[in-house]
Design an enzyme around this catalytic site. Structure first.
Site, PDB file in Angstrom:
ATOM      1  N   CYS A 183       0.680   5.421  -2.867  1.00 37.27           N
ATOM      2  CA  CYS A 183       1.903   4.575  -2.736  1.00 37.27           C
ATOM      3  C   CYS A 183       2.825   4.680  -3.735  1.00 37.27           C
ATOM      4  O   CYS A 183       4.098   4.491  -3.400  1.00 37.27           O
ATOM      5  CB  CYS A 183       1.105   3.178  -2.750  1.00 37.27           C
ATOM      6  N   CYS A 188       4.840   4.464  -0.390  1.00 34.72           N
ATOM      7  CA  CYS A 188       5.243   3.210  -0.123  1.00 34.72           C
ATOM      8  C   CYS A 188       6.743   3.011  -0.898  1.00 34.72           C
ATOM      9  O   CYS A 188       7.820   2.806  -0.517  1.00 34.72           O
ATOM     10  CB  CYS A 188       4.527   1.902  -0.373  1.00 34.72           C
ATOM     11  N   LYS A 191       9.350   5.873  -0.281  1.00 35.48           N
ATOM     12  CA  LYS A 191       9.744   5.812   1.076  1.00 35.48           C
ATOM     13  C   LYS A 191      10.550   4.744   1.447  1.00 35.48           C
ATOM     14  O   LYS A 191      11.843   4.570   1.982  1.00 35.48           O
ATOM     15  CB  LYS A 191       8.466   5.451   2.163  1.00 35.48           C
ATOM     16  N   TYR A 324       3.520   6.939  11.674  1.00 31.13           N
ATOM     17  CA  TYR A 324       4.517   5.954  10.901  1.00 31.13           C
ATOM     18  C   TYR A 324       5.498   7.045   9.787  1.00 31.13           C
ATOM     19  O   TYR A 324       6.489   6.863   9.491  1.00 31.13           O
ATOM     20  CB  TYR A 324       4.166   4.674  10.595  1.00 31.13           C
ATOM     21  N   GLU A 328       9.329   7.322   9.978  1.00 32.44           N
ATOM     22  CA  GLU A 328       9.962   6.821   8.683  1.00 32.44           C
ATOM     23  C   GLU A 328      10.901   7.985   8.019  1.00 32.44           C
ATOM     24  O   GLU A 328      11.833   7.743   7.600  1.00 32.44           O
ATOM     25  CB  GLU A 328       8.945   5.902   7.662  1.00 32.44           C
ATOM     26  N   HIS A 596      18.861 -21.013  11.015  1.00 29.39           N
ATOM     27  CA  HIS A 596      20.327 -20.492  11.619  1.00 29.39           C
ATOM     28  C   HIS A 596      21.068 -20.173  10.875  1.00 29.39           C
ATOM     29  O   HIS A 596      21.656 -20.834   9.910  1.00 29.39           O
ATOM     30  CB  HIS A 596      20.551 -21.440  12.575  1.00 29.39           C
ATOM     31  N   GLU A 601      14.363 -16.946  13.451  1.00 27.45           N
ATOM     32  CA  GLU A 601      14.335 -18.273  14.215  1.00 27.45           C
ATOM     33  C   GLU A 601      14.005 -17.824  15.634  1.00 27.45           C
ATOM     34  O   GLU A 601      13.775 -18.810  16.673  1.00 27.45           O
ATOM     35  CB  GLU A 601      15.648 -18.753  13.976  1.00 27.45           C
TER      36      GLU A 601
END
Length: 621
Positions: A183, A188, A191, A324, A328, A596, A601
């Site tokens: 990681c 992670c 990346k 993935y 990515e 908003h 939302e």
């Protein structure tokens, strides 16, 4: 009469003993650390250590309990030492317990009188008393990634003697890295930073529409980016080593291999061998990228192990795979303006919701990434050396005899990962692994078929391969092994995000899996396309971002699947994952007032179901 540390059990009334008070020359902070050190010595040097007061009836009950069990115990009577109040203050700081008796068994903090008797009744006390101290360590963790470090530090905090063995076998291209695992070093962290670099490039394009004027030609500098990323990773490597040191965890940069049930051989980079023993072991060795097994793959191809520290811009790149990791990396490379092709054997993002996966691919294709579907490489041949050089790739269709070839500067393999379990000597001690994939089967306590051997993280069979999962599992495992906790890691509804150019966040079931488990007629899927406000002025694609929830109609429309494709999907998914943990339903979403104007939302206003067949394209803002 049990032996007593600090005050002899036969001491006449009124006689005081001392806990070797620090000299007056010490500064207050130094005195506190000296006090902490001496208390640790008492705790670690005695099988049973009781901090007590002579007049306390609860303390008397605990002493009588250990006497009835025939167990020698050691006592420090805080009312009979000069610095008793300071000792109690430090104990409160260490254990968060303000009262006496304060009991430790084999360096594990059991608690006070009630918790000691409770531990006796449920068998935990007997288990703690049986712990062997004949080994070098209470716990050896094999693997210095996120899960292993989490487990090791928590065990040390609980008073155990802990060692971490970590050794990174260099990739075929010679890439290696420091403490922290995949990681931090090749996963992670780099990346996400490179994904952010690509997003900034997109933001530059958008900025002109928002009034920003600049004439200078803007280009991306690969070397500047990788230097900054690697500097950050280096600081994290150092902080992990410092953290282990501060928590008293021994760190050995060596490759661990079992030679006996409780003994491990540690081989450093010079080939020197050392042997260590422990009462318990945790395997947290993670995974490494898989290779194709074709001519030229290990000689000329790179993987994610190499990409993030690559000293030169990769140029025209072929990404092999549809994981993935593949998408990515392809996404941010294309974001830097590189020519990128993704070669896909079958489906995109296997295991993820396939509707979402195809939308991810469609967005990438519209923004410059080329896809070669239903092809696999047969051979990689070097045409020119260089930084980068030139590579010819021969590939074959998976659906017929067709072959194609093309020339690239870099070939990046991202076809999956293999568990690092086959060279740990597990067969010597009888630990079972899945021979097909190297994964380790465990029970719901992360325990292997050998009782004192545990495993966490990506090596586990059938569990999510995610850093936060390994961290949580490691911490909870240490607390179960060495504390009074019974809490297990919850592997259900674990959220995640794929950091493709348009991020995809999800939690719970994919639509395919939900149908398989619950049947289609028992589900309601609410969905919509949406247009982020930030995209409107910039003139970016309307009706590209997408949100859907999968609800169980016969469980109060409980949300069992959450999916979003859009900007900041990770941030949005994290919040809704907490709601799903609390039993989120469609009605609760409807009752929630949205913020908003945000992307999140949209989940508070979902109305259209897939079963209705109504159009979900947006006509306005």
């Amino acid at each position: 009469m049990p032996s007593v540390r600090g005050v002899p059990a036969t001491s006449p009334p009124g006689r005081r003993a001392r806990l070797s008070s620090p000299g007056t020359s010490h500064q207050p902070s130094e005195a506190r650390e000296e006090m902490r050190r001496r208390l640790r010595n008492l705790i670690e040097g005695n099988r049973v250590m009781i901090f007590s007061k002579t007049y306390c009836p609860h303390s008397t009950r605990v002493k009588e309990l250990f006497s009835s069990l025939g167990v020698d115990y050691n006592v420090l009577e805080l009312d009979r030492v000069d610095d008793g109040p300071r000792v109690q203050d430090m104990l409160t700081e260490i254990t968060n317990q303000k009262t006496v008796p304060n009991i430790f068994v084999n360096k594990v903090h059991v608690g006070g009188c009630d918790r000691t008797f409770q531990a006796h009744h449920n068998g935990l006390l007997q288990k703690l008393l049986q712990e062997s101290s004949a080994n070098d360590y209470d716990l050896i963790v094999i693997g210095g990634g996120s899960g292993g470090l989490s487990c090791a530090k928590e065990a040390a905090i609980l008073g155990k003697k802990v060692m971490v063995l970590d050794f990174v076998v260099p990739s075929p291209q010679g890439t290696s890295w420091g403490l922290g695992g995949t990681c931090v070093n090749v996963g992670c962290i780099p990346k996400k930073l490179m994904h952010q670099a690509a997003l900034l490039g997109q933001a530059l394009q958008d900025s002109r529409k928002f009034g920003w004027e600049y004439n200078q030609q803007v280009k991306h500098n690969w070397e500047t980016m990788t230097e900054a990323v690697q500097n950050h990773i280096g600081s994290l490597n150092w902080s992990y080593r410092l953290s282990l040191r501060e928590n008293g965890v021994a760190y050995v940069n060596a490759y661990g291999e079992f030679v006996d049930l409780h003994k491990i051989k540690a081989t450093n980079k010079k080939g020197q061998e050392t042997y260590f023993s422990a009462s318990k072991f945790v395997i947290a060795t993670g995974e490494r990228p898989r290779y194709l097994g074709i001519q030229g793959d290990k000689e000329y191809c790179i993987t994610s192990d190499d990409l993030f520290s690559l000293p030169y811009c990769p140029g025209k790149t072929l990404v092999v795979g549809a994981s993935y990791v593949a998408l990515e990396c392809a996404g941010f490379l294309a974001g830097f303006g590189l020519d990128v092709t993704v070669m896909v054997r079958s489906v995109l993002l296997r295991g993820f919701d396939q509707e979402m996966a195809e939308k991810v691919g469609s967005y990438m294709e519209k923004h410059g990434v080329k896809f070669l579907r239903k092809f696999v490489p047969l051979m990689v041949q070097q045409l020119e050396k260089g930084s980068p050089g030139k590579l010819k790739v021969l590939a074959k269709s998976t659906e017929g005899p067709e072959t194609i070839e093309d020339v690239y500067n870099t070939v990046l393999l991202a076809i999956g990962r293999d568990s690092c379990t086959r060279k740990l000597g597990l067969e010597k001690i009888g630990v079972k692994i899945n021979e097909k994939n190297g994964k380790i089967p465990v029970n719901d306590m992360e325990q292997t078929n050998v009782p004192h051997i545990y495993a966490i993280g990506d090596v586990l069979e059938g569990k999510p391969e995610l850093t936060p999962v390994a961290i949580k599992a490691g911490k909870l495992l240490a607390r179960r092994l060495f504390g009074a906790s019974l809490e297990k890691c919850d592997y259900i509804n674990v959220p995640t995000t794929v950091f493709t150019p348009l991020e995809y966040g999800c939690c719970g079931f994919s639509e395919e899996k939900a149908i398989e488990v619950y049947k289609k007629e028992n589900l309601e899927v609410y969905h919509t396309l949406f247009w982020p406000l930030e995209w409107t002025v910039a003139g970016r694609d309307n009706n590209t971002c997408y949100a859907k929830i999968i609800c169980n109609k016969f469980d109060s429309d409980r949300v069992i699947g959450f999916h979003i494709l859009g900007p900041n999907a990770g941030e949005i998914t994290q919040g809704f994952a907490a709601a799903m943990k609390c039993g989120l339903t469609k009605q609760l979403l409807d009752d929630t007032i949205g913020i908003h104007p945000t992307c999140g939302e949209v989940f508070t206003t979902l109305e259209i179901t897939k079963s209705s067949g109504l159009d979900v394209t947006q006509k306005g803002c």
